[in-house]
Design an enzyme around this catalytic site. Structure first.
Site, PDB file in Angstrom:
ATOM      1  N   GLU A 180       8.057   7.920   0.132  1.00 16.28           N
ATOM      2  CA  GLU A 180       7.528   6.589  -0.218  1.00 16.28           C
ATOM      3  C   GLU A 180       8.648   5.567  -0.440  1.00 16.28           C
ATOM      4  O   GLU A 180       8.570   4.726  -1.339  1.00 16.28           O
ATOM      5  CB  GLU A 180       6.613   6.680  -1.445  1.00 16.28           C
ATOM      6  CG  GLU A 180       5.370   7.519  -1.198  1.00 16.28           C
ATOM      7  CD  GLU A 180       4.438   7.613  -2.396  1.00 16.28           C
ATOM      8  OE1 GLU A 180       4.653   6.887  -3.384  1.00 16.28           O
ATOM      9  OE2 GLU A 180       3.494   8.429  -2.336  1.00 16.28           O
ATOM     10  N   GLU A 237       0.517  12.539   2.215  1.00 15.83           N
ATOM     11  CA  GLU A 237      -0.299  12.469   0.999  1.00 15.83           C
ATOM     12  C   GLU A 237      -1.486  11.560   1.287  1.00 15.83           C
ATOM     13  O   GLU A 237      -1.306  10.472   1.842  1.00 15.83           O
ATOM     14  CB  GLU A 237       0.466  11.860  -0.183  1.00 15.83           C
ATOM     15  CG  GLU A 237       1.565  12.690  -0.756  1.00 15.83           C
ATOM     16  CD  GLU A 237       2.231  11.994  -1.949  1.00 15.83           C
ATOM     17  OE1 GLU A 237       1.542  11.189  -2.635  1.00 15.83           O
ATOM     18  OE2 GLU A 237       3.420  12.230  -2.179  1.00 15.83           O
TER      19      GLU A 237
END
Length: 312
Positions: free
Chosen positions: A169, A261
């Protein structure tokens, strides 16, 4: 057939990458994150669907060398304590099942910090200084990498390939490795890649990049799998086709792609029709899968019992 970016990758790592590339667009590998030894998420999925995920995600946060126990709240300490020993759990499961392992690392900042110091708001650690030869930040960074390399070597020595997803991320600024921009995270990733492949001979790793910004992409020579994390504000049936197009536009069309995810699992009927080539998905842990706050039992059953889904 996609070649591994590490020319010395183990036979099993090569086989896993081939498997992912052959699967993408034909079926999807089911995955679930879990960060506790009881793996309650897996038990829940098995209870409601009769199946279990083929891929499991485990967490290394408790293995961070610089955890400030004296200045951590109860939530932080609980997360650390429940994560201890999960490497043993992961190794045992992989050996007994032949399932696929992916590892995430919410890395407590190598220097300073308080509480959950993988969050940028909880540390003044400056990731850009890692790129300066001889800096204390660089020394601490490499010291931490040495400690984590010992853990990853346990999987190598057991001949277990690992989908390794560091600096995840980095398209956001909430983690210290992304707080100075995705370009910095890109350079940290390349530093780690060179150190782990050349100095530490961690030839069991497949390298997973997790950023959807063009400026952050390290280049095809450093990445085995491109991936993205997606948490929709509210549920809608989706095969994440738009997100796939955006990801390859910002990175590359030459690599296997994954939903590393997700909060909401993909709609399996839509996927079977569209054949968006996600090799695997991994739903996040605890309330994201247990109970019906995010994913209904009906949707879980439909996915895990579909012919399009690969389960354990």
């Amino acid at each position: 057939m996609q070649k591994t970016v590490n020319p010395n990758a183990s036979v099993r790592a090569r086989e896993l990458l081939n498997y992912l590339s052959e699967t993408a667009g034909k079926k999807i590998i089911t995955g679930q994150h879990t960060q506790t030894n009881p793996m309650e998420e897996i038990a829940y999925i098995r209870e409601v669907t009769g199946k279990a995920p083929k891929l499991r995600g485990f967490e290394l946060l408790a293995y961070s060398p610089n955890i400030n126990y004296a200045d951590a709240d109860e939530a932080c300490l609980a997360e650390v304590y429940e994560n201890r020993g999960t490497v043993d759990t992961a190794l045992e499961w992989a050996k007994s099942s032949g399932g696929i392992i992916t590892l995430s690392f919410h890395w407590f900042s190598p220097l300073g910090g308080r509480d959950k110091s993988f969050y940028a708001k909880n540390t003044d650690f400056d990731a850009t200084r890692i790129l300066i030869e001889g800096s204390p930040e660089r020394e601490a960074f490499f010291s931490d990498m040495d400690a984590i390399a010992e853990i990853l070597a346990r999987f190598r020595d057991a001949d277990i390939p690992v989908l390794w997803r560091p600096f995840h991320e980095s398209d956001g600024e909430w983690f210290w490795w992304g707080s100075k921009g995705c370009e910095t995270a890109r350079e940290l990733y390349k530093l780690m890649f060179d150190y782990y492949t050349k100095d530490k001979t961690l030839d069991n790793l497949l390298w997973v990049w997790n950023c959807r910004l063009e400026n952050g992409y390290p280049g095809d020579e450093f990445v085995d799998v491109i991936s993205v994390d997606i948490y929709l504000e509210k549920y809608r049936p989706t095969d994440y086709k738009a997100e796939y197009k955006a990801l390859i536009a910002a990175t590359t069309a030459n690599k296997v792609a994954a939903l590393a995810e997700v909060g909401y699992i993909p709609d399996v009927e839509m996927l079977e029709k569209s054949r968006v080539p996600w090799a695997y998905f991994m739903s996040w842990s605890k309330e994201f899968i247990i109970g019906e706050q995010y994913n209904s039992i009906e949707r879980l059953k439909a996915l895990y019992n579909s012919d399009y889904a690969i389960t354990e």
